[in-house]
Motif scaffolding. Structure first.
Motif, PDB file in Angstrom:
ATOM      1  N   ARG A 165       0.850  -1.176   0.000  1.00 42.17           N
ATOM      2  CA  ARG A 165       0.000   0.000   0.000  1.00 42.17           C
ATOM      3  C   ARG A 165       0.896   1.240   0.000  1.00 42.17           C
ATOM      4  N   ALA A 166       0.610   2.162  -0.890  1.00 46.05           N
ATOM      5  CA  ALA A 166       1.466   3.350  -1.030  1.00 46.05           C
ATOM      6  C   ALA A 166       1.451   4.195   0.238  1.00 46.05           C
ATOM      7  N   LEU A 167       2.622   4.643   0.646  1.00 41.75           N
ATOM      8  CA  LEU A 167       2.762   5.583   1.751  1.00 41.75           C
ATOM      9  C   LEU A 167       2.988   7.002   1.240  1.00 41.75           C
ATOM     10  N   TYR A 168       3.774   7.105   0.149  1.00 43.25           N
ATOM     11  CA  TYR A 168       4.067   8.432  -0.386  1.00 43.25           C
ATOM     12  C   TYR A 168       4.708   8.296  -1.760  1.00 43.25           C
ATOM     13  N   PHE A 169       4.552   9.355  -2.549  1.00 44.06           N
ATOM     14  CA  PHE A 169       5.227   9.508  -3.839  1.00 44.06           C
ATOM     15  C   PHE A 169       5.923  10.859  -3.814  1.00 44.06           C
ATOM     16  N   SER A 170       7.099  10.937  -4.442  1.00 45.71           N
ATOM     17  CA  SER A 170       7.833  12.195  -4.398  1.00 45.71           C
ATOM     18  C   SER A 170       8.714  12.386  -5.624  1.00 45.71           C
ATOM     19  N   LYS A 171       8.948  13.651  -5.957  1.00 47.48           N
ATOM     20  CA  LYS A 171       9.926  14.001  -6.975  1.00 47.48           C
ATOM     21  C   LYS A 171      11.341  13.968  -6.410  1.00 47.48           C
ATOM     22  N   GLU A 172      11.456  13.882  -5.091  1.00 43.62           N
ATOM     23  CA  GLU A 172      12.750  13.660  -4.469  1.00 43.62           C
ATOM     24  C   GLU A 172      13.074  12.174  -4.531  1.00 43.62           C
ATOM     25  N   GLY A 217       3.375  18.336  -7.072  1.00 43.38           N
ATOM     26  CA  GLY A 217       2.915  18.304  -8.444  1.00 43.38           C
ATOM     27  C   GLY A 217       2.605  16.894  -8.906  1.00 43.38           C
ATOM     28  N   LEU A 218       2.137  16.040  -7.992  1.00 45.08           N
ATOM     29  CA  LEU A 218       1.847  14.637  -8.280  1.00 45.08           C
ATOM     30  C   LEU A 218       0.378  14.354  -7.996  1.00 45.08           C
ATOM     31  N   GLU A 219      -0.367  14.073  -9.062  1.00 47.11           N
ATOM     32  CA  GLU A 219      -1.809  13.929  -8.949  1.00 47.11           C
ATOM     33  C   GLU A 219      -2.238  12.755  -8.089  1.00 47.11           C
ATOM     34  N   GLN A 220      -1.416  11.676  -8.041  1.00 49.71           N
ATOM     35  CA  GLN A 220      -1.801  10.495  -7.283  1.00 49.71           C
ATOM     36  C   GLN A 220      -1.856  10.756  -5.783  1.00 49.71           C
ATOM     37  N   LEU A 221      -1.200  11.819  -5.325  1.00 52.72           N
ATOM     38  CA  LEU A 221      -1.229  12.132  -3.902  1.00 52.72           C
ATOM     39  C   LEU A 221      -2.623  12.555  -3.442  1.00 52.72           C
ATOM     40  N   ARG A 222      -3.478  12.995  -4.362  1.00 55.05           N
ATOM     41  CA  ARG A 222      -4.840  13.375  -3.968  1.00 55.05           C
ATOM     42  C   ARG A 222      -5.597  12.159  -3.438  1.00 55.05           C
ATOM     43  N   PHE A 223      -5.337  10.987  -4.004  1.00 54.91           N
ATOM     44  CA  PHE A 223      -5.966   9.773  -3.481  1.00 54.91           C
ATOM     45  C   PHE A 223      -5.519   9.530  -2.037  1.00 54.91           C
ATOM     46  N   LEU A 224      -4.204   9.606  -1.788  1.00 54.22           N
ATOM     47  CA  LEU A 224      -3.690   9.351  -0.454  1.00 54.22           C
ATOM     48  C   LEU A 224      -4.169  10.403   0.538  1.00 54.22           C
ATOM     49  N   GLU A 225      -4.198  11.663   0.134  1.00 55.00           N
ATOM     50  CA  GLU A 225      -4.598  12.732   1.043  1.00 55.00           C
ATOM     51  C   GLU A 225      -6.073  12.650   1.429  1.00 55.00           C
ATOM     52  N   ASN A 226      -6.835  11.863   0.689  1.00 57.66           N
ATOM     53  CA  ASN A 226      -8.252  11.703   1.001  1.00 57.66           C
ATOM     54  C   ASN A 226      -8.585  10.299   1.490  1.00 57.66           C
ATOM     55  N   GLY A 227      -7.555   9.594   1.961  1.00 56.92           N
ATOM     56  CA  GLY A 227      -7.767   8.316   2.626  1.00 56.92           C
ATOM     57  C   GLY A 227      -8.088   7.154   1.713  1.00 56.92           C
ATOM     58  N   MET A 228      -7.822   7.302   0.429  1.00 61.55           N
ATOM     59  CA  MET A 228      -8.088   6.212  -0.501  1.00 61.55           C
ATOM     60  C   MET A 228      -6.884   5.266  -0.567  1.00 61.55           C
ATOM     61  N   THR A 229      -7.134   4.033  -0.925  1.00 60.48           N
ATOM     62  CA  THR A 229      -6.097   3.011  -0.949  1.00 60.48           C
ATOM     63  C   THR A 229      -5.449   2.932  -2.329  1.00 60.48           C
ATOM     64  N   VAL A 230      -4.130   3.124  -2.335  1.00 63.54           N
ATOM     65  CA  VAL A 230      -3.368   3.033  -3.577  1.00 63.54           C
ATOM     66  C   VAL A 230      -2.434   1.834  -3.476  1.00 63.54           C
ATOM     67  N   ARG A 231      -2.555   0.920  -4.386  1.00 67.46           N
ATOM     68  CA  ARG A 231      -1.735  -0.290  -4.380  1.00 67.46           C
ATOM     69  C   ARG A 231      -0.556  -0.109  -5.330  1.00 67.46           C
ATOM     70  N   CYS A 232       0.646  -0.290  -4.804  1.00 65.40           N
ATOM     71  CA  CYS A 232       1.839  -0.304  -5.650  1.00 65.40           C
ATOM     72  C   CYS A 232       2.060  -1.733  -6.141  1.00 65.40           C
ATOM     73  N   VAL A 233       2.268  -1.870  -7.427  1.00 69.49           N
ATOM     74  CA  VAL A 233       2.445  -3.193  -8.027  1.00 69.49           C
ATOM     75  C   VAL A 233       3.895  -3.321  -8.477  1.00 69.49           C
ATOM     76  N   PRO A 234       4.748  -3.997  -7.695  1.00 77.62           N
ATOM     77  CA  PRO A 234       6.145  -4.156  -8.110  1.00 77.62           C
ATOM     78  C   PRO A 234       6.243  -5.035  -9.355  1.00 77.62           C
ATOM     79  N   VAL A 235       6.979  -4.579 -10.326  1.00 80.20           N
ATOM     80  CA  VAL A 235       7.189  -5.349 -11.544  1.00 80.20           C
ATOM     81  C   VAL A 235       8.685  -5.388 -11.843  1.00 80.20           C
TER      82      VAL A 235
END
Length: 267
Positions: A165-172, A217-235
Motif C-alpha cells: 500500500r502506497a505511503l508516499y510519492f515524491s519528486k525527491e 505536483g503529483l496527482e496520485q497524492l490526492r488519493f492518499l490525502e483523502n484516505g483512498m487506498t493506492v496499491r503499488c504493483v512491483p514489476v
C-alpha cells in the motif's frame, strides 16, 4: 473485467510546451511523434476493450486522428491527467470496471507492464487505484540523482508498506540515499501508469487538491490525502527502462533505447 485505456495529452505543458508533438527517432531511424509512440505502446496491450487519446487541443487531435487513434475532446480546464481521464469517461459515456491511464509522455511503456497492472487489479478488489513500481538500477538512480543536483524535476519515486500500500510519492529520491548505495537499491521508480476503479476516478474530481499534491505536483497524492487506498504493483524491469519525457534532456535518454527489443524473461 472490462478495461479501457486512456492516453491523456495536453499541449500547454509548463515545463515542455508542445511535448506530445515532439518527434522521437528510434534506433531503426523511424521518426514519430511522442503521442503516436505512446498510443502504439497502449495499443499493444492485450485484453483491453478500447484505447482513446484524451486531449483538449485541436493540434493533438488532428495528428492523433491522422495516425488512426480514437480521440475524446475534453475540457481545457483539466488540471492533470487523472482529471482529464475522469472528464473523458463522462463525455464519452465510457463504461469500464478499470480505467488505465497511460500518460502521454511515456512511450517506453511495454505492454506486459499494463497487463501486470490489470492482473493485479483483478486480484486486489479492495484498492481504489493501482500503479506499478520498478526497483531502480544503478543507471536510473544516477539519472534521478543528477536531475535533483541540477535542479530538474525528473522521475518520481514511491515508498510503500509491507502490503504494497502506497505511503508516499515524491519528486525527491526516497528513501534518502547517503554514502554507499545498498544492494539491492532501496529506491523504487514510480512508472507513469495508473489503474482506477470507475467509482474512484469519479470521486477524484470531487476532492480539492491537497497541500502535498500541490507541493509535489503529483496527482496520485490526492488519493492518499483523502484516505483512498493506492496499491503499488512491483514489476520486474526485464532489462527495460521507463524514462518519461519530462525535460528536453530526456529526448536523448529515450531515443538511445527506443526500439531496443525487450528481454523475454519471467518475473
Amino acid at each position: 473485467m472490462r478495461t479501457v485505456i486512456l492516453v491523456p495529452a495536453r499541449f500547454a505543458s509548463s515545463r515542455y510546451p508542445g511535448k506530445p508533438l515532439v518527434m522521437l527517432r528510434s534506433l531503426d531511424g523511424v521518426t514519430k511523434t511522442l503521442i503516436q509512440r505512446t498510443w502504439e505502446a497502449a495499443m499493444a496491450v492485450r485484453g483491453v476493450a478500447a484505447v482513446y487519446i484524451a486531449t483538449d487541443d485541436s493540434r493533438i487531435c488532428s495528428v492523433a486522428e491522422g495516425f488512426g487513434a480514437n480521440v475524446i475532446m475534453t475540457s481545457p480546464f483539466c488540471e492533470n491527467g487523472t482529471a482529464r481521464c475522469a472528464d473523458a469517461v463522462v463525455r464519452a459515456g465510457i463504461e469500464a470496471d478499470l480505467v488505465v491511464n497511460v500518460q502521454g509522455d511515456a512511450p517506453l511503456t511495454p505492454p506486459w507492464l499494463v497487463e501486470a497492472l490489470v492482473e493485479a487489479a483483478a486480484a486486489d478488489t479492495d484498492s481504489d487505484m493501482l500503479t506499478p513500481v520498478v526497483r531502480c538500477d544503478g543507471e536510473t538512480l544516477a539519472h534521478f540523482l543528477a536531475d535533483r543536483r541540477e535542479g530538474r524535476v525528473g522521475g518520481t519515486t514511491a515508498v510503500f508498506d509491507r502490503n504494497f500500500r502506497a505511503l508516499y510519492f515524491s519528486k525527491e529520491v526516497l528513501p534518502f540515499i547517503g554514502g554507499e548505495v545498498a544492494d539491492p537499491i532501496p529506491v523504487f521508480q514510480h512508472v507513469g501508469l495508473y489503474g482506477y476503479r470507475s467509482t474512484s476516478l469519479a470521486a477524484y474530481g470531487t476532492f480539492p487538491p491537497g497541500p502535498l499534491e500541490i507541493r509535489e505536483g503529483l496527482e496520485q497524492l490526492r488519493f492518499l490525502e483523502n484516505g483512498m487506498t493506492v496499491r503499488c504493483v512491483p514489476v520486474s524491469a526485464r532489462g527495460h527502462v521507463f524514462w518519461e519525457l519530462n525535460n528536453p534532456i530526456d529526448l536523448v535518454r529515450i531515443e538511445s533505447v527506443l526500439g531496443t527489443p525487450v528481454k523475454e524473461v519471467t518475473t
